[in-house]
Design a protein around this motif. Structure first.
Motif, short mmCIF file in Angstrom:
data_model
loop_
_atom_site.label_atom_id
_atom_site.label_comp_id
_atom_site.label_asym_id
_atom_site.label_seq_id
_atom_site.Cartn_x
_atom_site.Cartn_y
_atom_site.Cartn_z
N VAL A 175 0.80 -1.33 0.05
CA VAL A 175 0.12 -0.03 -0.14
C VAL A 175 0.82 1.39 0.06
CG1 VAL A 175 -1.71 1.42 1.48
CG2 VAL A 175 -1.96 -0.81 1.03
N ASN A 176 1.61 1.44 0.97
CA ASN A 176 2.68 2.65 1.13
C ASN A 176 3.60 2.91 0.05
OD1 ASN A 176 1.34 3.91 3.55
ND2 ASN A 176 1.93 1.71 4.26
N TYR A 177 4.36 1.82 -0.30
CA TYR A 177 5.40 1.79 -1.20
C TYR A 177 4.82 2.02 -2.67
CZ TYR A 177 9.07 0.90 2.23
OH TYR A 177 9.81 1.03 3.28
N LEU A 178 3.93 1.23 -2.99
CA LEU A 178 3.29 1.51 -4.33
C LEU A 178 2.80 3.07 -4.53
CD1 LEU A 178 1.35 -1.78 -5.21
CD2 LEU A 178 3.71 -1.04 -6.07
N THR A 179 1.99 3.40 -3.54
CA THR A 179 1.68 4.71 -3.32
C THR A 179 2.62 5.66 -3.66
OG1 THR A 179 -0.33 4.22 -2.17
CG2 THR A 179 0.47 6.48 -2.23
N ALA A 180 3.91 5.52 -2.79
CA ALA A 180 4.85 6.38 -2.95
C ALA A 180 5.47 6.35 -4.35
CB ALA A 180 5.91 6.20 -1.85
N TRP A 181 5.68 5.39 -4.82
CA TRP A 181 6.44 5.08 -6.09
C TRP A 181 5.27 5.51 -7.27
CZ3 TRP A 181 10.57 1.42 -7.26
CH2 TRP A 181 10.86 1.35 -8.48
N ILE A 182 4.25 5.39 -7.34
CA ILE A 182 3.30 5.91 -8.38
C ILE A 182 3.17 7.52 -8.31
CG2 ILE A 182 1.22 5.92 -9.13
CD1 ILE A 182 0.71 3.15 -8.06
N MET A 183 3.01 8.07 -6.98
CA MET A 183 2.96 9.45 -6.82
C MET A 183 4.27 10.27 -7.34
SD MET A 183 0.42 10.29 -3.84
CE MET A 183 1.51 9.76 -2.39
N SER A 184 5.36 9.66 -6.93
CA SER A 184 6.62 10.22 -7.43
C SER A 184 6.42 10.28 -8.75
CB SER A 184 7.76 9.59 -6.91
OG SER A 184 8.06 8.22 -7.20
N ASP A 185 6.12 9.28 -9.64
CA ASP A 185 5.99 9.14 -11.02
C ASP A 185 5.15 9.99 -11.56
OD1 ASP A 185 8.04 7.19 -11.36
OD2 ASP A 185 6.65 5.37 -11.69
N GLU A 186 4.18 10.32 -11.05
CA GLU A 186 3.06 11.14 -11.74
C GLU A 186 3.44 12.69 -11.37
OE1 GLU A 186 -1.09 9.97 -11.05
OE2 GLU A 186 -0.68 8.34 -11.88
N LEU A 187 4.52 12.93 -10.36
CA LEU A 187 4.91 14.18 -10.28
C LEU A 187 5.98 14.45 -11.04
CD1 LEU A 187 4.16 14.98 -6.36
CD2 LEU A 187 3.24 16.27 -8.22
N GLU A 188 6.66 13.45 -11.75
CA GLU A 188 7.74 13.42 -12.36
C GLU A 188 8.98 14.06 -11.60
OE1 GLU A 188 6.46 15.55 -16.00
OE2 GLU A 188 5.63 13.77 -16.93
N LEU A 189 9.15 13.64 -10.36
CA LEU A 189 10.25 14.19 -9.61
C LEU A 189 11.37 13.72 -10.22
CD1 LEU A 189 8.83 13.17 -6.07
CD2 LEU A 189 8.75 15.48 -7.16
N GLN A 190 12.36 14.80 -10.28
CA GLN A 190 13.78 14.91 -10.83
C GLN A 190 14.92 14.80 -9.80
OE1 GLN A 190 13.83 14.41 -14.34
NE2 GLN A 190 11.71 14.14 -13.96
N PRO A 191 15.82 14.16 -10.17
CA PRO A 191 17.13 14.38 -9.25
C PRO A 191 17.35 15.65 -8.70
CG PRO A 191 17.80 12.87 -11.08
CD PRO A 191 16.41 13.64 -11.40
N ASP A 192 17.46 15.89 -7.41
CA ASP A 192 17.67 17.02 -6.47
C ASP A 192 16.35 17.83 -6.43
OD1 ASP A 192 20.43 16.49 -5.99
OD2 ASP A 192 21.04 17.25 -8.02
N GLU A 193 15.24 17.53 -6.94
CA GLU A 193 14.16 18.54 -6.94
C GLU A 193 13.47 18.08 -5.69
OE1 GLU A 193 10.26 19.29 -9.63
OE2 GLU A 193 11.03 17.44 -9.73
N PRO A 194 13.12 19.25 -4.98
CA PRO A 194 12.41 19.11 -3.62
C PRO A 194 10.97 18.92 -3.74
CG PRO A 194 12.85 21.53 -3.98
CD PRO A 194 13.30 20.61 -5.15
#
Length: 327
Positions: free
Chosen positions: A127-146
């Protein structure tokens, strides 16, 4: 077998019961799993209270995540052996719930438990790891981006910190208690904001050097969620995946000047939209990181399945952290 069951929606102390149910047997193409650990998630509590997005038919057994050991194989099942340690994928038990001693599942809903994980850790993998993984993908978080992550001391907040270490983005976390900050800094957080308390927008600028928040993930809503949204940068993106405060986010007309966006995220609905190929790759990628130790669930509290009073207590108290039902 023992199981936790509820016959009506309401407060956990009022509606949960420890009951005896017939032990199921594995039919053709099925696997009987002796469950040894089950995660307690906020969604489980909301389901019991009747406030979740879907309501099960009553009576019902709560729970979705679980891990255990294969007890028996039905006719025609190959690739598994009695005694194999396994993790149940989300949806493996359908509407049956996992707060029980045994469950019958289809083999395609099982994943081998990595040797590096205990059963209690294995019950906290999805539940938590998939949620974290997917939301970071959907926000397109980049290296060093806060990215701002509320409820940073939660299990998902800690999952985001582990994922940030792998992917290189930076987490600024919010906490309710100042004493929680150091543990998150030690775990790699770029900074920690105590809220309510700190001026959230000012602390964000102090930590990141950025005037507004470009990307945020919120589990709290209410006062904290409102403060986050009001501090968003122009065109900022905010994903809300939880409602820990049980209060609404207040949005006023100033949104027209930032053109920021806010939207909800529900893991179950997201999973239902995906193809088997997408889900297969996601599960394989996350499982590989559990196997090599890059991701490691942290269990704060365990409680026995037959300790109903203990389950009610730890499921409803704010300081219990990540709770797993064992036995």
């Amino acid at each position: 077998m023992k199981a936790i069951e509820f016959h009506e929606f309401g407060a956990l102390a009022d509606v949960l019961q420890l009951v005896e149910k017939p032990t199921p047997t594995a039919g053709a193409g099925e696997v009987l799993v002796r469950l040894t650990a089950r995660s307690i998630n906020p969604s489980d509590v909301y389901t019991i209270q009747g406030t979740y997005g879907v309501r099960p038919s009553l009576p019902a057994v709560p729970g979705n995540e679980a891990a255990g050991v294969i007890e028996a194989l039905g006719e025609g099942v190959t690739g598994w052996s009695v005694g194999d340690r396994v993790i149940l994928m989300l949806g493996a038990v359908g509407t049956e719930g996992t707060w029980r001693e045994y469950a019958v599942v289809k083999p395609q809903f099982l994943v081998p438990t990595p040797a590096a994980l205990s059963d209690a850790q294995a019950a906290c993998t999805w539940v938590n790891y998939l949620t974290a993984w997917i939301m970071s993908d959907e926000l397109e978080l980049q290296p060093d981006e806060p990215v701002l992550v509320t409820a940073g001391a939660s299990h998902l907040g800690r999952a985001m910190l582990q994922l940030a270490a792998v992917r290189g983005f930076k987490v600024v976390a919010t906490v309710r208690k100042a004493e929680q900050a150091q543990a998150l800094l030690d775990a790699g957080a770029l900074g920690v904001i105590t809220h309510p308390g700190d001026d959230l927008a000012a602390r964000w600028k102090e930590i990141t050097g950025q005037k507004g928040i470009a990307k945020a993930i919120d589990a709290v809503a209410g006062e904290t969620g409102t403060a986050v949204f009001n501090a968003m940068a122009p065109y900022g993106q905010m994903i809300v995946y939880g409602l820990l405060s049980n209060q609404p986010i207040q949005i006023d007309g100033r949104i027209i000047f930032s053109e920021a966006t806010i939207r909800g995220f529900w893991l179950g609905r997201w999973l239902n939209r995906q193809t088997p190929q997408v889900l297969g790759k996601l599960i394989a990628d996350v499982s590989a990181m559990f196997a090599d130790g890059r991701l490691a669930p942290h269990v704060d509290t365990t409680v026995a399945l037959d300790d109903l009073a203990g389950i009610v207590r730890v499921a409803t108290e704010s300081g219990a952290g990540k709770v797993v039902i064992t036995g």
